[in-house]
Write a protein that holds these residues in place. Structure first.
Motif: not given
Ligand code: CA
Ligand code: DGT
Ligand code: CA
Ligand code: ZN
Length: 582
Positions: A195-199, A240-242
């Motif tokens: 779904g989305d990227l998580d860093f 993307a979340d950081l």
């Molecule tokens: Ca996320």
């Protein structure tokens, strides 16, 4: 543009012309031009260079010019104008499976439908099924297509995100203030879609890290920009979340945001039993014994605090991974010694036997199994009995030749016909080293019928493996309805392997079935379904599925050596043949 993209543009031109009610000859010229280009063995650049393009059957002077422009410029004004001349709502409707130009035209003419929303309302009001040539079933299919479309648009194939993830990680790790940087979330868990990227980054100075993240050139929108969390969106909709945390919190944040939610719930319950509360910030002792807690600087230490071995991210799905004494030794890509389900120019592949063999040898493999399509897959230029025999000869000749780089097994991807019979005569099937049986038609049949059809094919003594058991194309098309538990049961009973089709859009049989199936004795084969040498890399995606499915080396046929595989195939063939005669 490369050949595949050009073929897609030509096909799309044919559809658009049809939608506009253009002359059928003109439409056919593009459709057959696309087919001709697709099936020509040579690269586009070579065809243009040698002047062969305009002479190719199905491609005239005018079309050749357009192909040249597409190849050189990556675009074609004629195509852009054509697209611009069609209402955008109709283009969207065309993306719904089962709706071609003909049907879209009728919907537009009869009901004035020019958007997905209008189409949805018309279906719900029963107006679509009242149209000639539509019916109740079509209407239901359109409605579920509209639903799927919304769900699909929100997710991405993990396979297609790998380069982006690795370059973001490399960028973060280059920053001086960054201690550690990892990707978390479904990507780290090796899910098939993301779904989305998580860093997650460890740093005591978050500002420059956040600054770098939101200013990446590929970012099209910054949806959050803070000191602990930022979020961005890339072209194509990927988000993307950081999160930046102090080093002391890194292991906890990484673990928490790797998930899954179900795994986290199980971990928190386990912590509570040990008198601890676990969160993304750390452990907290319930009755003020915090001083006794050791510093935790790695996920290993975090798990150890709860008396757990390190649980690999791909197993963190809340499916009993906390309940095992010892973690299984999961299969890895280095364990593979060869691959089975692959195509050549004899059907719809792009490489010859020698080219595919050279590419497989370059992967360090000992053997390559070729399984071209059978004749019922006429659109893929499937082989009839005579051509199968020719190919067997060609394979044996290759193995005997000086140029042989590895051992090639002669197999086939044999269509499972509507009634469950195999598409080729028994005597030819018996001459092959192995047979992959696959369904390529009849996706709308009911579940019981499809299940019976597949089980009948599994019971055929020549069938060695079942190909892509649901026929799904991730984010494009649901698989056919089938009782997989019954199929797995039949496969075990008949010593038939089920493949993990490693094409990143298939990943079929799904990882969710494997743990239990393997415990019951099902053997897997990780099959790239390569249509060119570069596709052998798909085995990485197949390994993801196998690992998420808890598979060890023993559960995967193509981790065995050439000698072991040869013996296994031969002995199995004897057993099945004797069974038939008895
Ligand atoms: Ca996320
Ligand atoms: P995705 O992005 O839909 O492919 O799936 P994930 O697993 O990457 O989900 P995402 O990005 O929403 O969140 C990443 C992880 O953070 C998730 O796997 C577990 C953790 N997490 C997020 N929200 C919650 C929550 O409300 N409760 C719990 N227990 N964990 C959460
Ligand atoms: Ca995520
Ligand atoms: Zn297939």
């Amino acid at each position: 543009m490369d050949k595949e993209d050009i073929v897609e543009v030509l096909e799309s031109i044919a559809v658009l012309l049809e939608l506009k009610g253009e002359n059928p000859f003109k439409i056919r010229a593009y459709a057959s031009g696309a087919r001709a280009l697709e099936t020509s063995g040579a690269a586009v650049a070579d065809l243009i260079e040698s002047g062969e393009l305009a002479k190719t059957k199905g491609i005239g002077e005018a079309l050749a010019k357009k192909i040249e422009t597409l190849h050189r410029e990556g675009s074609l004004p004629f195509y852009d104008d054509l697209k611009a001349s069609v209402e955008p709502g109709l283009l969207e409707i065309l993306e719904i499976p089962g709706l071609g130009a003909k049907k879209v035209k009728v919907l537009h003419r009869e009901l004035g439908i020019d958007s997905i929303d209008a189409l949805k309302s018309a279906c719900e009001a029963g107006k679509v099924s009242a149209l000639k040539g539509f019916g109740k079933k079509t209407e239901e299919k359109i409605l579920s297509g509209i639903e799927n479309r919304a769900a699909y648009a929100a997710r991405h194939l993990l396979w297609e995100l790998q380069d982006r993830v690795h370059s973001i990680l490399a960028g973060l790790r280059k920053l001086e203030v960054v201690g550690q940087a990892e990707v978390a979330g479904s990507f780290r868990r090796l899910a098939e879609t993301v779904g989305d990227l998580d860093f997650i980054v460890a740093s005591e100075t978050p500002e420059p890290v956040m600054e770098w993240f939101v200013q990446q050139p590929e970012v099209v929108e910054v949806t959050a920009h803070g000191t602990t969390k930022s979020s961005v969106r890339f072209a194509g909709g990927l988000q993307a979340d950081l999160r930046v945390v102090p080093a002391a919190q890194f292991a906890f944040a990484l673990h928490h945001f790797t998930g899954s939610k179900d795994h986290n719930v199980a971990m928190r319950q386990r912590a509570l039993k040990a008198g601890l509360s676990l969160s993304e910030w750390g452990f907290e002792a319930k009755d003020d014994e915090a001083a006794d807690l050791p510093e935790i600087r790695s996920e290993e230490a975090l798990f150890a605090q709860l008396d757990l071995p390190f649980i690999p991210p791909e197993l963190r799905e809340g499916r009993g991974e906390l309940e095992v004494e010892r973690m299984p030794e999961l299969v890895s890509v280095q364990d593979l010694r060869g691959v089975f389900h692959n195509h050549t120019t004899a059907s719809d592949g792009r490489g010859t036997i020698a080219q595919m063999a050279a590419a497989a040898a370059a992967k360090g493999w000992e053997y390559l199994g070729l399984a071209d399509h059978s004749k019922a897959s006429y659109q893929a230029n499937g082989l009839d009995e005579a051509r199968v025999r020719e190919q067997i000869k060609a394979v044996r000749a290759y193995n005997a030749s000086e140029e042989a780089k590895l051992h090639v097994f002669a197999g086939i991807e044999c269509d499972i016909l509507a009634d469950g019979q195999l598409d080729l005569a028994d005597d030819v099937l018996a001459e092959l080293d192995y047979v992959v049986a696959s369904v390529h038609s009849g996706f709308t049949k009911d579940r019981a019928e499809t299940t019976a059809r597949i089980i009948r094919a599994i019971e055929h003594p020549a069938t060695t493996m079942l190909g892509h058991p649901t026929g799904r194309l991730l984010l494009k098309r649901e698989g056919y309805a089938v009782d997989l538990e019954a199929v797995i049961e039949a496969a075990i009973k008949n010593e038939v392997i089920i493949e993990i089709n490693a094409n990143p859009r298939r990943l079929d049989l799904d990882w969710r079935f494997w743990r239990r199936a393997a415990e019951r004795g099902l053997l897997a084969s990780i099959n790239p379904d390569a249509h060119r040498g570069a596709h052998f890399d798909f085995v990485d995606a197949g390994i993801h599925v196998a690992r998420k499915g808890w598979l060890t080396k023993d559960a995967v046929l193509n981790t065995r050596s050439l000698e072991e595989v040869t013996t296994w195939l031969a002995e199995r063939k004897d057993r099945r043949q004797n069974l038939k005669e008895a």
